[in-house]
Design a protein around this motif. Structure first.
Motif, PDB file in Angstrom:
ATOM      1  N   THR A  46       0.799  -1.227   0.000  1.00  0.00           N
ATOM      2  CA  THR A  46       0.000   0.000   0.000  1.00  0.00           C
ATOM      3  C   THR A  46       0.831   1.276   0.000  1.00  0.00           C
ATOM      4  N   GLY A  47       2.092   1.175   0.346  1.00  0.00           N
ATOM      5  CA  GLY A  47       2.932   2.363   0.479  1.00  0.00           C
ATOM      6  C   GLY A  47       2.758   3.068   1.818  1.00  0.00           C
ATOM      7  N   SER A  48       1.941   2.530   2.676  1.00  0.00           N
ATOM      8  CA  SER A  48       1.690   3.127   3.982  1.00  0.00           C
ATOM      9  C   SER A  48       2.902   2.973   4.903  1.00  0.00           C
ATOM     10  N   ALA A  49       3.153   3.993   5.710  1.00  0.00           N
ATOM     11  CA  ALA A  49       4.218   3.922   6.714  1.00  0.00           C
ATOM     12  C   ALA A  49       3.713   3.342   8.028  1.00  0.00           C
ATOM     13  N   ASP A  50       2.416   3.015   8.080  1.00  0.00           N
ATOM     14  CA  ASP A  50       1.820   2.457   9.293  1.00  0.00           C
ATOM     15  C   ASP A  50       2.071   0.949   9.330  1.00  0.00           C
ATOM     16  N   LEU A  51       3.215   0.577   9.903  1.00  0.00           N
ATOM     17  CA  LEU A  51       3.567  -0.836  10.059  1.00  0.00           C
ATOM     18  C   LEU A  51       3.727  -1.143  11.538  1.00  0.00           C
ATOM     19  N   GLN A  52       3.128  -2.233  11.983  1.00  0.00           N
ATOM     20  CA  GLN A  52       3.183  -2.623  13.391  1.00  0.00           C
ATOM     21  C   GLN A  52       4.130  -3.813  13.540  1.00  0.00           C
ATOM     22  N   TRP A  53       4.830  -3.861  14.661  1.00  0.00           N
ATOM     23  CA  TRP A  53       5.674  -5.026  14.955  1.00  0.00           C
ATOM     24  C   TRP A  53       4.850  -6.088  15.668  1.00  0.00           C
ATOM     25  N   ARG A  54       5.032  -7.314  15.244  1.00  0.00           N
ATOM     26  CA  ARG A  54       4.367  -8.445  15.898  1.00  0.00           C
ATOM     27  C   ARG A  54       5.388  -9.539  16.166  1.00  0.00           C
ATOM     28  N   GLU A  55       5.090 -10.374  17.145  1.00  0.00           N
ATOM     29  CA  GLU A  55       5.950 -11.489  17.486  1.00  0.00           C
ATOM     30  C   GLU A  55       5.467 -12.741  16.769  1.00  0.00           C
ATOM     31  N   SER A  56       6.355 -13.383  16.042  1.00  0.00           N
ATOM     32  CA  SER A  56       5.988 -14.599  15.323  1.00  0.00           C
ATOM     33  C   SER A  56       5.824 -15.765  16.292  1.00  0.00           C
ATOM     34  N   ARG A  57       4.904 -16.659  15.966  1.00  0.00           N
ATOM     35  CA  ARG A  57       4.774 -17.900  16.737  1.00  0.00           C
ATOM     36  C   ARG A  57       5.932 -18.841  16.440  1.00  0.00           C
ATOM     37  N   GLY A  58       6.605 -18.608  15.304  1.00  0.00           N
ATOM     38  CA  GLY A  58       7.837 -19.335  15.002  1.00  0.00           C
ATOM     39  C   GLY A  58       7.660 -20.698  14.367  1.00  0.00           C
ATOM     40  N   GLU A  59       6.456 -21.022  13.948  1.00  0.00           N
ATOM     41  CA  GLU A  59       6.250 -22.317  13.293  1.00  0.00           C
ATOM     42  C   GLU A  59       5.837 -22.101  11.846  1.00  0.00           C
ATOM     43  N   GLY A  60       6.280 -23.029  11.005  1.00  0.00           N
ATOM     44  CA  GLY A  60       5.961 -22.900   9.600  1.00  0.00           C
ATOM     45  C   GLY A  60       6.221 -24.185   8.844  1.00  0.00           C
ATOM     46  N   THR A  61       6.177 -24.069   7.518  1.00  0.00           N
ATOM     47  CA  THR A  61       6.314 -25.212   6.620  1.00  0.00           C
ATOM     48  C   THR A  61       7.394 -24.913   5.588  1.00  0.00           C
ATOM     49  N   VAL A  62       8.241 -25.888   5.324  1.00  0.00           N
ATOM     50  CA  VAL A  62       9.288 -25.716   4.322  1.00  0.00           C
ATOM     51  C   VAL A  62       8.621 -25.576   2.957  1.00  0.00           C
ATOM     52  N   HIS A  63       8.886 -24.464   2.280  1.00  0.00           N
ATOM     53  CA  HIS A  63       8.335 -24.200   0.951  1.00  0.00           C
ATOM     54  C   HIS A  63       9.293 -24.691  -0.138  1.00  0.00           C
ATOM     55  N   ALA A  64      10.579 -24.521   0.073  1.00  0.00           N
ATOM     56  CA  ALA A  64      11.595 -24.947  -0.895  1.00  0.00           C
ATOM     57  C   ALA A  64      12.874 -25.266  -0.136  1.00  0.00           C
ATOM     58  N   VAL A  65      13.667 -26.161  -0.688  1.00  0.00           N
ATOM     59  CA  VAL A  65      14.924 -26.536  -0.051  1.00  0.00           C
ATOM     60  C   VAL A  65      15.965 -26.840  -1.117  1.00  0.00           C
ATOM     61  N   THR A  66      17.195 -26.487  -0.825  1.00  0.00           N
ATOM     62  CA  THR A  66      18.319 -26.900  -1.657  1.00  0.00           C
ATOM     63  C   THR A  66      19.434 -27.337  -0.718  1.00  0.00           C
ATOM     64  N   TYR A  67      20.285 -28.247  -1.201  1.00  0.00           N
ATOM     65  CA  TYR A  67      21.361 -28.789  -0.374  1.00  0.00           C
ATOM     66  C   TYR A  67      22.700 -28.369  -0.932  1.00  0.00           C
ATOM     67  N   LEU A  68      23.614 -28.135  -0.037  1.00  0.00           N
ATOM     68  CA  LEU A  68      24.973 -27.813  -0.424  1.00  0.00           C
ATOM     69  C   LEU A  68      25.893 -28.850   0.205  1.00  0.00           C
TER      70      LEU A  68
END
Length: 133
Positions: A46-68
């Motif tokens: 939106t271009g708005s400067a109104d951004l709030q900080w939030r704390e993540s719950r810290g859980e998610g799902t792997v969307h992509a992976v590569t190995y080195l």
């Protein structure tokens, strides 16, 4: 933005300060009603400067992976994780006794861990939630 001490702080500085305190934080745009990550001055939707900080719950799902596979060193991965909070971030999934670093799979559920060593800035990484790869 200002820090708790009253000093002017960049969005990345605010993110890193929270990370150093053991919190994975992200911004939220009330106008766009969406999570914003990485930290920014303006909402990319939106271009708005109104951004709030939030704390993540810290859980998610792997969307992509590569190995080195560096010569003479253990393999490691680089992943994109879709956090349940509505944003995607690049990181690594550390292996554990149930899942080796080179057995991480797309769709795997992961949880953030924040590591800080030798006084350096904290770094987020993930570990598998489920024992099954």
């Amino acid at each position: 933005m200002t820090s708790p001490s009253g000093a002017i702080e960049s969005p990345m500085g605010a993110y890193q300060r929270r990370l150093n305190e053991g919190v994975l934080a992200y911004q939220y745009s009330p106008k766009a009603q969406r999570a914003v990550f990485y930290p920014r001055v303006l909402c990319p939707f939106t271009g708005s400067a109104d951004l709030q900080w939030r704390e993540s719950r810290g859980e998610g799902t792997v969307h992509a992976v590569t190995y080195l596979y560096p010569k003479g060193e253990p393999p490691y991965n680089v992943v994109l994780v879709d956090l349940d909070d509505g944003f995607r971030m690049m990181s690594r999934v550390e292996g554990n006794q149930n899942v080796a670093a080179d057995q991480v799979r797309i769709g795997m559920r992961v949880r953030v861990r924040i590591r800080r060593q030798d006084g350096a800035d904290a770094v987020p990484f993930f570990e598998p939630i489920d024992a099954q790869p």
